[in-house]
Motif scaffolding. Structure first.
Motif, PDB file in Angstrom:
ATOM      1  N   GLY A 330      64.905  89.114 -19.919  1.00 34.47           N
ATOM      2  CA  GLY A 330      63.933  88.977 -18.824  1.00 34.47           C
ATOM      3  C   GLY A 330      63.122  90.248 -18.646  1.00 34.47           C
ATOM      4  O   GLY A 330      61.903  90.194 -18.393  1.00 34.47           O
ATOM      5  N   ALA A 331      63.765  91.410 -18.780  1.00 35.55           N
ATOM      6  CA  ALA A 331      63.059  92.686 -18.649  1.00 35.55           C
ATOM      7  C   ALA A 331      62.038  92.867 -19.771  1.00 35.55           C
ATOM      8  O   ALA A 331      60.921  93.358 -19.544  1.00 35.55           O
ATOM      9  CB  ALA A 331      64.061  93.842 -18.656  1.00 35.55           C
ATOM     10  N   ILE A 332      62.416  92.450 -20.994  1.00 36.35           N
ATOM     11  CA  ILE A 332      61.486  92.553 -22.126  1.00 36.35           C
ATOM     12  C   ILE A 332      60.275  91.657 -21.888  1.00 36.35           C
ATOM     13  O   ILE A 332      59.122  92.073 -22.085  1.00 36.35           O
ATOM     14  CB  ILE A 332      62.199  92.175 -23.437  1.00 36.35           C
ATOM     15  N   LEU A 333      60.537  90.414 -21.454  1.00 37.68           N
ATOM     16  CA  LEU A 333      59.436  89.488 -21.154  1.00 37.68           C
ATOM     17  C   LEU A 333      58.571  90.019 -20.022  1.00 37.68           C
ATOM     18  O   LEU A 333      57.333  89.918 -20.065  1.00 37.68           O
ATOM     19  CB  LEU A 333      60.015  88.118 -20.789  1.00 37.68           C
ATOM     20  N   PHE A 334      59.199  90.616 -19.025  1.00 34.12           N
ATOM     21  CA  PHE A 334      58.483  91.183 -17.878  1.00 34.12           C
ATOM     22  C   PHE A 334      57.545  92.297 -18.332  1.00 34.12           C
ATOM     23  O   PHE A 334      56.390  92.373 -17.906  1.00 34.12           O
ATOM     24  CB  PHE A 334      59.512  91.716 -16.874  1.00 34.12           C
ATOM     25  N   MET A 335      58.014  93.173 -19.225  1.00 39.56           N
ATOM     26  CA  MET A 335      57.177  94.247 -19.743  1.00 39.56           C
ATOM     27  C   MET A 335      55.976  93.682 -20.504  1.00 39.56           C
ATOM     28  O   MET A 335      54.845  94.153 -20.345  1.00 39.56           O
ATOM     29  CB  MET A 335      57.992  95.169 -20.660  1.00 39.56           C
ATOM     30  N   VAL A 336      56.238  92.665 -21.326  1.00 38.88           N
ATOM     31  CA  VAL A 336      55.170  92.072 -22.131  1.00 38.88           C
ATOM     32  C   VAL A 336      54.118  91.420 -21.235  1.00 38.88           C
ATOM     33  O   VAL A 336      52.906  91.619 -21.423  1.00 38.88           O
ATOM     34  CB  VAL A 336      55.752  91.030 -23.120  1.00 38.88           C
ATOM     35  N   VAL A 337      54.567  90.658 -20.242  1.00 40.43           N
ATOM     36  CA  VAL A 337      53.636  89.945 -19.356  1.00 40.43           C
ATOM     37  C   VAL A 337      52.788  90.923 -18.549  1.00 40.43           C
ATOM     38  O   VAL A 337      51.554  90.794 -18.478  1.00 40.43           O
ATOM     39  CB  VAL A 337      54.407  88.992 -18.417  1.00 40.43           C
ATOM     40  N   CYS A 338      53.435  91.912 -17.933  1.00 39.31           N
ATOM     41  CA  CYS A 338      52.699  92.879 -17.106  1.00 39.31           C
ATOM     42  C   CYS A 338      51.689  93.667 -17.941  1.00 39.31           C
ATOM     43  O   CYS A 338      50.553  93.888 -17.521  1.00 39.31           O
ATOM     44  CB  CYS A 338      53.670  93.837 -16.419  1.00 39.31           C
ATOM     45  N   THR A 339      52.121  94.077 -19.139  1.00 39.51           N
ATOM     46  CA  THR A 339      51.231  94.851 -20.013  1.00 39.51           C
ATOM     47  C   THR A 339      50.067  94.000 -20.486  1.00 39.51           C
ATOM     48  O   THR A 339      48.907  94.447 -20.481  1.00 39.51           O
ATOM     49  CB  THR A 339      52.009  95.385 -21.229  1.00 39.51           C
ATOM     50  N   TYR A 340      50.351  92.763 -20.882  1.00 38.03           N
ATOM     51  CA  TYR A 340      49.292  91.860 -21.361  1.00 38.03           C
ATOM     52  C   TYR A 340      48.260  91.604 -20.264  1.00 38.03           C
ATOM     53  O   TYR A 340      47.045  91.685 -20.514  1.00 38.03           O
ATOM     54  CB  TYR A 340      49.907  90.538 -21.821  1.00 38.03           C
ATOM     55  N   LEU A 341      48.729  91.301 -19.072  1.00 42.19           N
ATOM     56  CA  LEU A 341      47.805  91.032 -17.963  1.00 42.19           C
ATOM     57  C   LEU A 341      46.973  92.259 -17.623  1.00 42.19           C
ATOM     58  O   LEU A 341      45.773  92.149 -17.339  1.00 42.19           O
ATOM     59  CB  LEU A 341      48.595  90.570 -16.731  1.00 42.19           C
ATOM     60  N   ALA A 342      47.591  93.430 -17.669  1.00 42.80           N
ATOM     61  CA  ALA A 342      46.867  94.663 -17.347  1.00 42.80           C
ATOM     62  C   ALA A 342      45.795  94.960 -18.401  1.00 42.80           C
ATOM     63  O   ALA A 342      44.669  95.344 -18.060  1.00 42.80           O
ATOM     64  CB  ALA A 342      47.834  95.839 -17.239  1.00 42.80           C
ATOM     65  N   LEU A 343      46.144  94.794 -19.678  1.00 42.69           N
ATOM     66  CA  LEU A 343      45.170  95.047 -20.739  1.00 42.69           C
ATOM     67  C   LEU A 343      44.020  94.048 -20.665  1.00 42.69           C
ATOM     68  O   LEU A 343      42.858  94.412 -20.894  1.00 42.69           O
ATOM     69  CB  LEU A 343      45.853  94.978 -22.107  1.00 42.69           C
ATOM     70  N   LYS A 344      44.337  92.791 -20.353  1.00 41.86           N
ATOM     71  CA  LYS A 344      43.278  91.793 -20.197  1.00 41.86           C
ATOM     72  C   LYS A 344      42.394  92.123 -19.002  1.00 41.86           C
ATOM     73  O   LYS A 344      41.164  91.960 -19.054  1.00 41.86           O
ATOM     74  CB  LYS A 344      43.891  90.403 -20.029  1.00 41.86           C
ATOM     75  N   TYR A 345      43.015  92.572 -17.917  1.00 41.28           N
ATOM     76  CA  TYR A 345      42.224  92.946 -16.739  1.00 41.28           C
ATOM     77  C   TYR A 345      41.285  94.103 -17.075  1.00 41.28           C
ATOM     78  O   TYR A 345      40.092  94.065 -16.740  1.00 41.28           O
ATOM     79  CB  TYR A 345      43.144  93.343 -15.585  1.00 41.28           C
ATOM     80  N   ASN A 346      41.810  95.127 -17.724  1.00 42.65           N
ATOM     81  CA  ASN A 346      40.975  96.281 -18.062  1.00 42.65           C
ATOM     82  C   ASN A 346      39.860  95.911 -19.033  1.00 42.65           C
ATOM     83  O   ASN A 346      38.766  96.465 -18.982  1.00 42.65           O
ATOM     84  CB  ASN A 346      41.834  97.393 -18.672  1.00 42.65           C
ATOM     85  N   GLN A 347      40.140  94.922 -19.907  1.00 46.77           N
ATOM     86  CA  GLN A 347      39.132  94.470 -20.859  1.00 46.77           C
ATOM     87  C   GLN A 347      37.964  93.786 -20.154  1.00 46.77           C
ATOM     88  O   GLN A 347      36.813  93.889 -20.585  1.00 46.77           O
ATOM     89  CB  GLN A 347      39.783  93.511 -21.863  1.00 46.77           C
ATOM     90  N   HIS A 348      38.263  93.090 -19.056  1.00 51.83           N
ATOM     91  CA  HIS A 348      37.228  92.355 -18.326  1.00 51.83           C
ATOM     92  C   HIS A 348      37.041  92.901 -16.915  1.00 51.83           C
ATOM     93  O   HIS A 348      36.609  92.176 -16.017  1.00 51.83           O
ATOM     94  CB  HIS A 348      37.602  90.875 -18.257  1.00 51.83           C
ATOM     95  N   GLU A 349      37.379  94.180 -16.727  1.00 47.95           N
ATOM     96  CA  GLU A 349      37.360  94.768 -15.381  1.00 47.95           C
ATOM     97  C   GLU A 349      35.995  94.674 -14.722  1.00 47.95           C
ATOM     98  O   GLU A 349      35.880  94.280 -13.548  1.00 47.95           O
ATOM     99  CB  GLU A 349      37.797  96.231 -15.443  1.00 47.95           C
ATOM    100  N   ALA A 350      34.942  95.012 -15.449  1.00 49.13           N
ATOM    101  CA  ALA A 350      33.592  94.989 -14.860  1.00 49.13           C
ATOM    102  C   ALA A 350      33.215  93.582 -14.421  1.00 49.13           C
ATOM    103  O   ALA A 350      32.669  93.381 -13.319  1.00 49.13           O
ATOM    104  CB  ALA A 350      32.580  95.524 -15.865  1.00 49.13           C
ATOM    105  N   GLU A 351      33.522  92.591 -15.266  1.00 49.62           N
ATOM    106  CA  GLU A 351      33.202  91.204 -14.932  1.00 49.62           C
ATOM    107  C   GLU A 351      33.989  90.729 -13.719  1.00 49.62           C
ATOM    108  O   GLU A 351      33.445  90.066 -12.823  1.00 49.62           O
ATOM    109  CB  GLU A 351      33.506  90.314 -16.138  1.00 49.62           C
ATOM    110  N   ILE A 352      35.282  91.069 -13.687  1.00 51.56           N
ATOM    111  CA  ILE A 352      36.127  90.651 -12.567  1.00 51.56           C
ATOM    112  C   ILE A 352      35.638  91.268 -11.263  1.00 51.56           C
ATOM    113  O   ILE A 352      35.536  90.600 -10.224  1.00 51.56           O
ATOM    114  CB  ILE A 352      37.602  91.032 -12.835  1.00 51.56           C
ATOM    115  N   LYS A 353      35.318  92.573 -11.315  1.00 52.65           N
ATOM    116  CA  LYS A 353      34.830  93.248 -10.103  1.00 52.65           C
ATOM    117  C   LYS A 353      33.516  92.661  -9.637  1.00 52.65           C
ATOM    118  O   LYS A 353      33.286  92.531  -8.419  1.00 52.65           O
ATOM    119  CB  LYS A 353      34.696  94.747 -10.373  1.00 52.65           C
ATOM    120  N   SER A 354      32.629  92.297 -10.570  1.00 55.04           N
ATOM    121  CA  SER A 354      31.353  91.694 -10.172  1.00 55.04           C
ATOM    122  C   SER A 354      31.567  90.331  -9.534  1.00 55.04           C
ATOM    123  O   SER A 354      30.887  89.974  -8.572  1.00 55.04           O
ATOM    124  CB  SER A 354      30.424  91.575 -11.388  1.00 55.04           C
TER     125      SER A 354
END
Length: 398
Positions: A330-354
């Motif tokens: 569960g901890a391994i999956l948790f790390m993967v999910v949180c990291t994936y979501l964060a990288l996706k957010y940073n990739q589309h940060e400008a669009e999301i903020k707009s």
């Protein structure tokens, strides 16, 4: 990697490692059943040891990165553009730290729970950045050695006198302020002594900046960091005991009783030595992106694990109830999910903020339209109420 490059990749890798260790540490510590916390188990002891290293490394690296960026520009004092950026960043971290502890359901009922005022990692790092800026501004027009001297002095002062001030209750302060200095009310971290790791990171970054053109920087720095780490881990307690016997000063005798600050500082130096040694293998873009996304990762992990805003996090449903067979994958999956979501957010940060800005502007426009549309209705209602009151008064008088 050449030191002359603008980015020290091994520092980003250290930060990535620290945030991932923080994720799994929080997950396992919060959800694993205490019956499995067996200090006689070698695997558990190894996990516990590395969990203890994580926060010191994270604070030290945060202080290193901010100070490194602050002092490498040619402008000095208030003319340094990093000063304004740093103030905004420090205040932003403080604000996010409080927002993550906000419960919207309680807010709708007109209540702000005591947990909102507790201090955590983001509060301390944000305040540490502001302190680093303050020290920099005070020393920017003085001798160049004063800035690193003060940084090192603050670290030593906070670590040496921790056995003394940790007994203070700070009851003379309101709880919201006292929480920055004492864990008595439930704060996870406090600015003292944790500021000491950030100022130590700042001190090390000054050394890197001053010796950036030294050909054998890493050849000398790696064994030096390893030696300092070894001495702090295995000999600092006996050294303070000897100082107590020589000087008779009581606080020297108190340090060996719980010498976690200097020992963990030794661990930090060992981690520095390891990552500097492996620096040529730590240029993977994903690792560097994780190191540059620690704030997003931290926010997402806090929401999922602790249920920020709603209180509906994993901690609420599985608090200290899972077996190692479940909690480890569960901890391994948790790390993967949180990291994936964060990288996706940073990739589309400008669009999301707009999109968020557009949504807020739309809500604001609708509120104005409703207000403007309601004005004629309120006027008509007011006229009708006045007419009814006049007729009523006439009837009463007649």
């Amino acid at each position: 990697m050449n030191v002359q490059t603008n980015r020290l990749y091994f520092i980003d890798a250290m930060r990535a490692w620290a945030i991932l260790m923080m994720l799994q540490g929080h997950f396992i510590d919060g959800l694993m059943d205490p019956v499995y916390r067996d200090t006689g188990n070698a695997a558990f002891n190894i996990w516990l040891y590395f969990r203890g290293i994580t926060a010191p490394v994270f604070f030290t690296v945060s202080g290193f990165i901010f100070t490194y960026l602050l002092i490498r520009v040619p402008q000095k004092g208030f003319e340094n553009p990093r000063v304004a950026k740093g103030v905004r960043r420090g205040l932003q971290l403080l604000l996010i730290g409080y927002l993550l502890r906000l419960n919207l359901f309680g807010l709708f009922k007109g209540q702000v729970y005591n947990a909102f005022y507790l201090v955590d990692v983001l509060h301390c790092i944000g305040l540490s950045i502001l302190v680093l800026i303050g020290i920099y501004l005070i020393t920017s027009k003085r001798k160049p050695y004063l800035f690193p001297t003060l940084l090192l002095g603050i670290t030593l002062g906070l670590f040496l006198f921790e056995p003394v001030y940790k007994q203070w209750s700070f009851s003379f302060l309101p709880n919201a302020l006292a929480n920055y200095f004492t864990k008595a009310n439930g704060s996870v971290f406090t600015i003292i002594p944790w500021l000491g790791y950030a100022t130590l990171g700042g001190f090390v970054s000054v050394l890197f900046t001053r010796f950036k053109d030294f050909k054998h920087l890493y050849a000398a720095g790696i064994p030096l960091a390893a030696a300092v780490g070894y001495v702090l881990i295995y000999h600092s307690s006996s050294a303070f005991a000897s100082l107590h016997g020589f000087t008779g000063w009581e606080f020297f005798g108190l340090i060996p009783l719980n010498n976690y600050l200097f020992i963990r500082l030794g661990n930090v130096f060992i981690v520095f030595a390891v990552f500097m040694l492996l620096r040529r293998f730590l240029t993977n873009r994903t690792i560097l992106n994780i190191g540059a996304s620690t704030l997003s990762i931290y926010v997402i992990h806090f929401i999922i694990l602790y249920g920020s805003f709603t209180g509906l996090g994993l901690y609420r449903f599985f608090n200290h109830s899972l077996t190692p067979q479940i909690v480890i994958p569960g901890a391994i999956l948790f790390m993967v999910v949180c990291t994936y979501l964060a990288l996706k957010y940073n990739q589309h940060e400008a669009e999301i903020k707009s999109q968020i800005a557009w949504a807020l502007a739309s809500v604001k426009r609708q509120a104005i339209e409703v207000k403007e549309a309601s004005i004629p209705m309120l006027r008509e209602l007011s006229i009708r109420v006045r007419l009814v009151l006049r007729r009523f008064l006439r009837t009463v008088r007649g």
